[in-house]
Design an enzyme around this catalytic site. Structure first.
Site, PDB file in Angstrom:
ATOM      1  N   HIS A   1      42.394  12.316  33.113  1.00 54.69           N
ATOM      2  CA  HIS A   1      42.160  11.058  33.849  1.00 54.69           C
ATOM      3  C   HIS A   1      40.759  10.519  33.596  1.00 54.69           C
ATOM      4  CE1 HIS A   1      45.750  11.929  36.287  1.00 54.69           C
ATOM      5  NE2 HIS A   1      45.302  13.169  36.344  1.00 54.69           N
TER       6      HIS A   1
ATOM      7  N   HIS B   1      31.668  12.112  36.270  1.00 54.51           N
ATOM      8  CA  HIS B   1      32.749  11.595  35.426  1.00 54.51           C
ATOM      9  C   HIS B   1      32.636  10.078  35.371  1.00 54.51           C
ATOM     10  CE1 HIS B   1      34.312  11.383  39.536  1.00 54.51           C
ATOM     11  NE2 HIS B   1      34.815  10.236  39.103  1.00 54.51           N
TER      12      HIS B   1
ATOM     13  N   HIS C   1      34.647   6.008  34.788  1.00 54.63           N
ATOM     14  CA  HIS C   1      35.810   5.112  34.826  1.00 54.63           C
ATOM     15  C   HIS C   1      35.463   3.949  33.912  1.00 54.63           C
ATOM     16  CE1 HIS C   1      37.351   7.199  38.494  1.00 54.63           C
ATOM     17  NE2 HIS C   1      36.046   7.369  38.729  1.00 54.63           N
TER      18      HIS C   1
ATOM     19  N   GLU D   1      34.873   0.547  38.964  1.00 56.87           N
ATOM     20  CA  GLU D   1      35.739   0.608  40.159  1.00 56.87           C
ATOM     21  C   GLU D   1      35.165  -0.302  41.245  1.00 56.87           C
ATOM     22  OE1 GLU D   1      36.605   4.932  40.891  1.00 56.87           O
ATOM     23  OE2 GLU D   1      38.487   4.212  40.034  1.00 56.87           O
TER      24      GLU D   1
ATOM     25  N   HIS E   1      30.311   8.343  38.266  1.00 54.53           N
ATOM     26  CA  HIS E   1      30.279   8.965  39.600  1.00 54.53           C
ATOM     27  C   HIS E   1      29.702  10.369  39.494  1.00 54.53           C
ATOM     28  CE1 HIS E   1      33.770   6.116  40.864  1.00 54.53           C
ATOM     29  NE2 HIS E   1      32.581   5.554  41.016  1.00 54.53           N
TER      30      HIS E   1
ATOM     31  N   THR F   1      38.481   7.908  44.812  1.00 57.23           N
ATOM     32  CA  THR F   1      39.214   6.773  44.231  1.00 57.23           C
ATOM     33  C   THR F   1      40.410   7.253  43.406  1.00 57.23           C
ATOM     34  OG1 THR F   1      37.939   6.735  42.192  1.00 57.23           O
ATOM     35  CG2 THR F   1      37.077   5.451  44.071  1.00 57.23           C
TER      36      THR F   1
HETATM   37  N1  LIG Z   1      36.363   8.874  41.589  1.00 58.81           N
HETATM   38  S1  LIG Z   1      35.885   9.980  42.623  1.00 58.81           S
HETATM   39  O1  LIG Z   1      34.452  10.129  42.539  1.00 58.81           O
HETATM   40  O2  LIG Z   1      36.379   9.622  43.922  1.00 58.81           O
HETATM   41  C1  LIG Z   1      36.555  11.515  42.159  1.00 58.81           C
HETATM   42  C2  LIG Z   1      36.105  12.667  42.765  1.00 58.81           C
HETATM   43  C3  LIG Z   1      36.635  13.893  42.340  1.00 58.81           C
HETATM   44  C4  LIG Z   1      36.184  15.123  42.932  1.00 58.81           C
HETATM   45  C5  LIG Z   1      35.627  16.108  42.120  1.00 58.81           C
HETATM   46  C6  LIG Z   1      35.221  17.277  42.673  1.00 58.81           C
HETATM   47  C7  LIG Z   1      35.371  17.487  44.038  1.00 58.81           C
HETATM   48  C8  LIG Z   1      35.932  16.492  44.823  1.00 58.81           C
HETATM   49  C9  LIG Z   1      36.328  15.308  44.276  1.00 58.81           C
HETATM   50  C10 LIG Z   1      37.571  13.983  41.333  1.00 58.81           C
HETATM   51  C11 LIG Z   1      37.971  12.807  40.735  1.00 58.81           C
HETATM   52  C12 LIG Z   1      38.934  12.874  39.646  1.00 58.81           C
HETATM   53  C13 LIG Z   1      38.759  12.057  38.543  1.00 58.81           C
HETATM   54  C14 LIG Z   1      39.674  12.151  37.523  1.00 58.81           C
HETATM   55  C15 LIG Z   1      40.734  13.071  37.568  1.00 58.81           C
HETATM   56  C16 LIG Z   1      40.872  13.868  38.685  1.00 58.81           C
HETATM   57  C17 LIG Z   1      39.971  13.788  39.727  1.00 58.81           C
HETATM   58  C18 LIG Z   1      37.474  11.556  41.139  1.00 58.81           C
HETATM   59 ZN   LIG Z   2      35.184   8.535  40.074  1.00 57.79          ZN
END
Ligand SMILES: NS(=O)(=O)c1cc(-c2ccccc2)cc(-c2ccccc2)c1
Ligand SMILES: [Zn+2]
Length: 263
Positions: free
Chosen positions: A66, A91, A93, A104, A117, A198
């Site tokens: 993702h 990560h 977007h 986002e 993020h 998100t």
């Molecule tokens: N966009 S986000 O910031 O709200 C976000 C936070 C976390 C997250 C990461 C560690 C602990 C807790 C939350 C994971 C993702 C994510 C993005 C792509 C695929 C799967 C998950 C995205």
């Molecule tokens: Zn994110």
């Protein structure tokens, strides 16, 4: 866990079926509109600790299907919030090669090319990320808006390795570098609101800090982010490009967005 995507039959309109919070309140992202803003003089500059990682340290750069993410060492943390928030991962977007609008959060409806993020969890109250992720004071995410413009040497420290993680679940080790250099110069000017993850499971557990000032990456750097990755596994017969991985805007409802700056 159930599969989810950004379009098609598992797209975001279907997320609430398996992830009920995605259809709930306090969802992110939102359009940061002038009418929602309220200056808050108590908002202190964001202070980050141990972000300047030594090249002797190893970080895991991965494609989780993702997004592209970098795992972060637990010595990195935010020290200026009421509790210590310890870094977990960062990560991105983004849009697509011919659509450089994939942030986002938007600011007065302006959508940026991409968004970074940096995810932290409340390590004062919770022993690990998993225990924090669904708690209302569990997470703090730093959001950085990204525009196409000047080349960004800090981003190059990981972008030059994306061809090693083209497919889902591929990971490579990269050398540590100064993660602070990925953030804008001014950490004292930001928007602050209560929101959610998100992505599914969309827990309303995030204290959002979106910096006022964007950073830039070059068009070539943006294209490597937007065209190098696939959300499918290496052995899948039909590769699925990974782009447009941003959630649509959510309703702010009666939420106020606090701002740390006046003009
Ligand atoms: N966009 S986000 O910031 O709200 C976000 C936070 C976390 C997250 C990461 C560690 C602990 C807790 C939350 C994971 C993702 C994510 C993005 C792509 C695929 C799967 C998950 C995205
Ligand atoms: Zn994110």
């Amino acid at each position: 866990a159930a599969k989810w995507t950004y379009s098609g039959p598992e797209g975001e309109h279907h997320w609430p079926k398996h992830y009920p919070y995605c259809g709930g309140a306090f969802q992110s992202p939102i359009d940061i509109r002038s009418e929602l803003l309220r200056f808050d003089p108590t908002l202190r500059p964001i202070e980050v600790q141990n972000y300047n990682l030594s090249p002797n340290e190893q970080l895991t750069l991965g494609n989780n299907g993702h997004s592209v993410q970098i795992s972060l060492p637990s010595k990195m943390h935010i020290s200026s919030l009421p509790h210590r928030y310890t870094a977990a991962q960062l990560h991105f977007h983004w849009g697509s090669s011919n659509q450089p609008t994939g942030s986002e959060h938007t600011v007065n409806s302006k959508q940026y090319a991409a968004e970074m993020h940096v995810v932290h969890y409340n390590s004062d109250k919770y022993p690990n990320m998993s225990m924090a992720v669904d708690k209302s004071d569990g997470l703090a995410v730093l959001g950085v808006l990204i525009e196409v413009g000047e080349f960004n040497p800090a981003f190059e420290q990981f972008l030059r390795f994306v061809n090693g993680i083209k497919y889902r679940d591929q990971r490579v080790q990269i050398s540590g570098f100064n993660i602070r250099a990925l953030l804008p110069a001014r950490l004292d000017e930001y928007y602050r609101y209560d929101g959610s993850l998100t992505t599914p499971p969309c827990y309303p557990s995030v204290l959002w800090t979106v910096f006022r000032n964007h950073v830039t990456i070059s068009r070539k750097q943006f294209l490597s982010l937007a065209t190098a990755l696939y959300s499918s596994h290496a052995q899948d017969s039909s590769p699925v490009p990974l782009n447009g991985n941003y959630r649509k805007l959510q309703l702010a409802d009666s939420r106020v967005v606090l701002v740390s700056f006046k003009e």
